[in-house]
Scaffold this active site. Structure first.
Site, short mmCIF file in Angstrom:
data_model
loop_
_atom_site.label_atom_id
_atom_site.label_comp_id
_atom_site.label_asym_id
_atom_site.label_seq_id
_atom_site.Cartn_x
_atom_site.Cartn_y
_atom_site.Cartn_z
N GLN A 8 0.96 -1.19 0.15
CA GLN A 8 0.44 -0.68 0.18
C GLN A 8 0.90 0.97 0.31
O GLN A 8 2.12 0.65 0.69
CB GLN A 8 -0.98 -0.33 0.85
CG GLN A 8 -2.20 0.53 1.36
CD GLN A 8 -2.77 0.97 2.64
OE1 GLN A 8 -4.06 1.05 2.64
NE2 GLN A 8 -2.66 1.43 3.75
N VAL A 39 -3.47 2.02 -2.72
CA VAL A 39 -3.88 3.23 -2.31
C VAL A 39 -4.34 3.25 -1.10
O VAL A 39 -5.29 2.34 -0.83
CB VAL A 39 -3.75 4.10 -3.01
CG1 VAL A 39 -2.65 4.62 -4.25
CG2 VAL A 39 -4.82 4.48 -3.52
N HIS A 93 -10.75 7.93 -14.79
CA HIS A 93 -10.69 9.28 -14.26
C HIS A 93 -12.09 9.82 -13.46
O HIS A 93 -11.29 10.16 -11.99
CB HIS A 93 -11.52 10.75 -15.30
CG HIS A 93 -11.09 11.92 -14.71
ND1 HIS A 93 -12.40 12.75 -13.91
CD2 HIS A 93 -10.49 13.08 -14.56
CE1 HIS A 93 -12.15 13.82 -13.40
NE2 HIS A 93 -10.31 14.42 -13.98
N ASN A 113 -5.59 -1.23 3.13
CA ASN A 113 -6.29 -2.76 3.60
C ASN A 113 -4.51 -3.12 2.65
O ASN A 113 -4.34 -4.64 3.11
CB ASN A 113 -6.94 -2.71 2.39
CG ASN A 113 -6.93 -2.12 0.78
OD1 ASN A 113 -5.50 -1.56 0.80
ND2 ASN A 113 -7.67 -3.23 0.26
N SER A 146 -9.41 18.12 -10.95
CA SER A 146 -9.90 17.08 -10.41
C SER A 146 -9.51 15.89 -9.96
O SER A 146 -9.81 15.35 -8.56
CB SER A 146 -10.37 16.58 -11.81
OG SER A 146 -10.65 16.54 -13.08
N ASN A 198 -9.09 23.98 -14.87
CA ASN A 198 -7.74 23.53 -15.00
C ASN A 198 -6.96 25.09 -16.33
O ASN A 198 -5.96 24.67 -17.00
CB ASN A 198 -7.52 22.48 -15.98
CG ASN A 198 -7.72 20.90 -14.43
OD1 ASN A 198 -7.65 21.35 -13.41
ND2 ASN A 198 -8.51 20.33 -15.11
N ASP A 249 -19.33 11.42 -12.43
CA ASP A 249 -17.78 11.48 -13.34
C ASP A 249 -17.94 10.55 -14.88
O ASP A 249 -19.14 10.03 -14.72
CB ASP A 249 -16.92 10.99 -12.43
CG ASP A 249 -15.31 11.83 -12.66
OD1 ASP A 249 -14.78 11.93 -13.88
OD2 ASP A 249 -14.94 12.78 -11.91
N TYR A 251 -20.13 29.28 -8.41
CA TYR A 251 -21.73 29.20 -7.24
C TYR A 251 -21.26 29.32 -6.06
O TYR A 251 -20.24 28.86 -6.07
CB TYR A 251 -22.39 28.26 -7.64
CG TYR A 251 -22.80 27.46 -9.26
CD1 TYR A 251 -23.76 28.90 -10.02
CD2 TYR A 251 -23.25 26.30 -9.56
CE1 TYR A 251 -24.10 28.54 -11.25
CE2 TYR A 251 -23.99 26.04 -10.98
CZ TYR A 251 -24.32 27.58 -11.99
OH TYR A 251 -24.50 26.88 -13.14
N ALA A 277 -18.51 25.19 -10.12
CA ALA A 277 -17.34 26.21 -9.61
C ALA A 277 -17.35 27.70 -9.46
O ALA A 277 -17.17 28.10 -7.88
CB ALA A 277 -16.29 26.82 -9.95
N ASP A 306 -10.07 -2.39 -4.04
CA ASP A 306 -9.22 -1.20 -3.16
C ASP A 306 -10.74 -0.31 -2.68
O ASP A 306 -10.51 1.10 -2.40
CB ASP A 306 -8.48 -0.30 -3.46
CG ASP A 306 -7.69 -0.47 -2.80
OD1 ASP A 306 -7.66 -0.34 -1.48
OD2 ASP A 306 -6.52 0.12 -2.73
#
Length: 625
Positions: free
Chosen positions: A142, A228, A211, A224, A386, A304, A177, A317, A315, A186
């Site tokens: 991990q 990751v 993504h 675990n 993101s 970006n 997404d 708002y 974004a 995972d």
């Protein structure tokens, strides 16, 4: 947030914004039958041009599906309803003849009509990420990603990040997404829905891009021992697919997703939307507002394009938490980690692509992030706002797991909680003049928040500089349930000090960021930073006091949040902030919270003192609901 394409009016030339219809001002709530009778007749010749539209109905509409069917049938037999919205707004999306839009606009019960449009992630050549081979995670030790380390999640004993799956955060987070790899070993994916037809279909939709799975892993990858680990390990994830395999989506799909989530607001605490663009329909703002008003925390990427975040929705708002990206290469503060592993940038600074501005609420790591990917794999080199946004969504999940908001005020309070807990240990080189705080979940007394237990101290200090010599006084630091046991200073020029009071002589004039960290008798810490300006003498000019406030009625007793960071000093720096709350109590610090015993009207006064001892005060009358 990926780089979105500009939404297009389908069937019209690109950029024909004049054709967008919104806010038509018709507010009467009529029965469906009356709405049909009131709809102007349309020529029955077969239409040659069809357009996709989003229709917002009057909020009092009882049956949006019946209204949609009746209105579109009246327009043309070629019209079709693509989705119906019932929860985040009353409305629908449809394909109608271009020649019939004016008639639809004039229909009773129709509040607004917008042309639908597309947004998209850039393709495989994107500079924001790469596409590695999909590795079988079995046997991989991990990794605690740099982003998780940079926000101090790994040091928080409450999160128990130790490679053993013995604790999962009790919270539900939706990911809007490209979908999430629902059987990734995972990830704890508990539900999924595919909204890419315009209607959200349960138990459908996989991540055919990568993504969305990458975003999901940063939020809640399981602790675990392999792969990751995320910020909120083991959080229950809900995959809401709003982008197809070619990375393209329509605004109506996102509106449908928010409508779907609003219907499940008693279950879902947090939503991450690492998407956005310009030319959005008015219905999107309506959907966002009505979803967050149910207490669902929406966390969004700033964008970006290295431009003002006000150019991108959602974004732009006020209702969501908007997140900018930090470039970090080693998971540590200090700016000494060198260039990130996957792209050129500078450690501990704004990511060079990140959007910026006053609409940004908080920053989080977003460069070369290692996380889960599609097909059971991992991707160590994705970059973008993101990737920053899900760090904050994970932190919001930690708070909501204990204190779930029930309305927009609760969502705002959670945002203030995250920003107040953040730190300033990074370099803002965006040039926007506003340094947002960096996400920090390392304090075990705050993440997750717990009833009872040791409460952290509050660091506070004043400073006074004469020529190059400055004195610092931290005796105003307090601890609500114990005592402050140590004071540690960094003077901003590479030197440090200790003690409740101290002094320091600088080698040269200039501005320095001084930080005081206090530790209480049970080991909890708190830090505060101020900029001191060493001028070498001269006539001191008075500062200007200024503050904002928010009050929340959903706390008992009522809670108000005060922010004096807008106070300025023309020739130095502000060294102290003193508050009188109008009910006989006082407070200190640049930002302060206060619980009023009862509702009513109070006069709040802020007095600021600069590093030369000059003072200035300002007062406001506030209403505590």
């Amino acid at each position: 947030m990926f780089l979105p394409g500009r939404p297009l009016s389908i069937g019209f030339p690109e950029g024909n914004d004049a054709l967008r219809l919104r806010d038509l001002g018709i507010s009467s709530a009529l029965a469906v039958g009356v709405a049909v009778l009131g709809l102007p007749a349309v020529a029955q010749s077969a239409p040659t041009e069809m357009v996709d539209v989003i229709v917002t109905l009057d909020a009092k509409t009882v049956d949006p599906a019946a209204a949609a069917s009746a209105q579109t049938d009246r327009l043309s037999s070629a019209s079709s309803v693509r989705s119906v919205y019932r929860h985040a707004l009353k409305g629908y999306a449809a394909r109608v003849p271009a020649s019939a839009v004016a008639a639809l606009r004039a229909a009773p019960g129709v509040a607004a009509v917008d042309y639908d449009g597309t947004f998209t992630i850039v393709g495989a050549s994107s500079p924001w990420g790469s596409w590695p081979a999909f590795d079988n995670p079995t046997g991989q030790a991990q990794d605690t990603p740099t982003g998780v380390r940079r926000i101090n999640a790994h040091t928080n004993p409450n999160l128990d990040i130790d490679g053993v799956d013995d604790k999962r955060i009790d919270v539900d987070v939706a990911i809007t997404d490209t979908g999430v790899d629902f059987d990734h070993p995972d990830l704890n994916v508990v539900s999924r829905a595919d909204c890419t037809s315009g209607t959200c279909v349960d138990n459908a939709g996989d991540d055919d891009n990568g993504h969305g799975s990458h975003v999901a892993g940063t939020v809640g990858a399981i602790d675990n021992g392999f792969g990751v680990v995320g910020v909120a390990p083991g959080a229950r994830l809900h995959s809401i697919k709003v982008l197809d395999s070619s990375n393209s989506g329509q605004w109506s799909w996102l509106v449908a997703a928010y409508d779907y989530i609003a219907a499940r607001s008693t279950t879902i605490e947090v939503v991450n939307s690492s998407i956005g663009g310009g030319g959005e329909p008015a219905a999107l703002l309506t959907a966002v507002r009505n979803m967050t008003s149910r207490g669902v925390v929406l966390v969004v990427a700033a964008g970006n394009n290295n431009e003002n975040a006000l150019n991108s929705a959602p974004a732009k708002y006020d209702e969501p938490i908007t997140v900018s990206a930090l470039a970090d290469s080693d998971g540590k503060p200090g700016g000494t980690g060198g260039a990130p592993s996957c792209r050129a940038d500078q450690d501990d600074t704004n990511a060079d692509f990140s959007n910026w501005g006053t609409q940004v609420d908080i920053a989080a790591p977003g460069v070369c992030i290692n996380s889960t990917f599609r097909d059971g794999g991992y991707n160590p080199s994705y970059s973008g706002t993101s990737m920053a946004s899900p760090h904050v969504a994970g932190a919001a999940a930690l708070v909501a797991s204990v204190n779930k908001p029930t309305n927009q005020s609760g969502v705002n309070a959670l945002r203030d909680y995250l920003t107040a807990a953040g730190n300033l240990n990074w370099t803002d080189n965006s040039g926007d003049g506003v340094k947002e705080r960096l996400l920090d979940v390392g304090d075990p007394t705050k993440f997750p928040p717990a009833a009872g237990g040791n409460k952290p101290p509050t660091a506070s200090f004043t400073s006074n500089c004469t020529a190059l010599n400055c004195s610092f006084d931290g005796t105003a630091s307090t601890d609500p349930d114990g005592s402050v046991s140590s004071w540690a200073w960094t003077f901003g020029d590479g030197t440090t000090g200790a003690g409740s009071t101290t002094s320091h002589t600088y080698a040269a004039t200039g501005s320095y960021t001084v930080t005081l960290t206090v530790t209480d008798n049970q080991g909890a810490t708190n830090s505060t930073s101020k900029t001191v300006t060493v001028t070498g003498g001269g006539t001191n000019q008075a500062p200007a006091a200024s503050f904002t406030h928010r009050c929340y009625s959903n706390f008992n007793p009522p809670l108000c949040f005060f922010d004096g960071t807008a106070s300025t000093d023309p020739d130095g720096s502000i060294s102290s902030w003193a508050w009188t709350f109008g009910d006989g109590t006082t407070g200190t610090g640049r930002q302060s919270t206060h619980n009023y015993a009862r509702t009513g009207t109070y006069t709040v006064t802020l007095t600021v003192t600069d590093n030369g001892g000059a003072k200035n005060s300002t007062s406001k009358t506030i209403t505590v609901p």
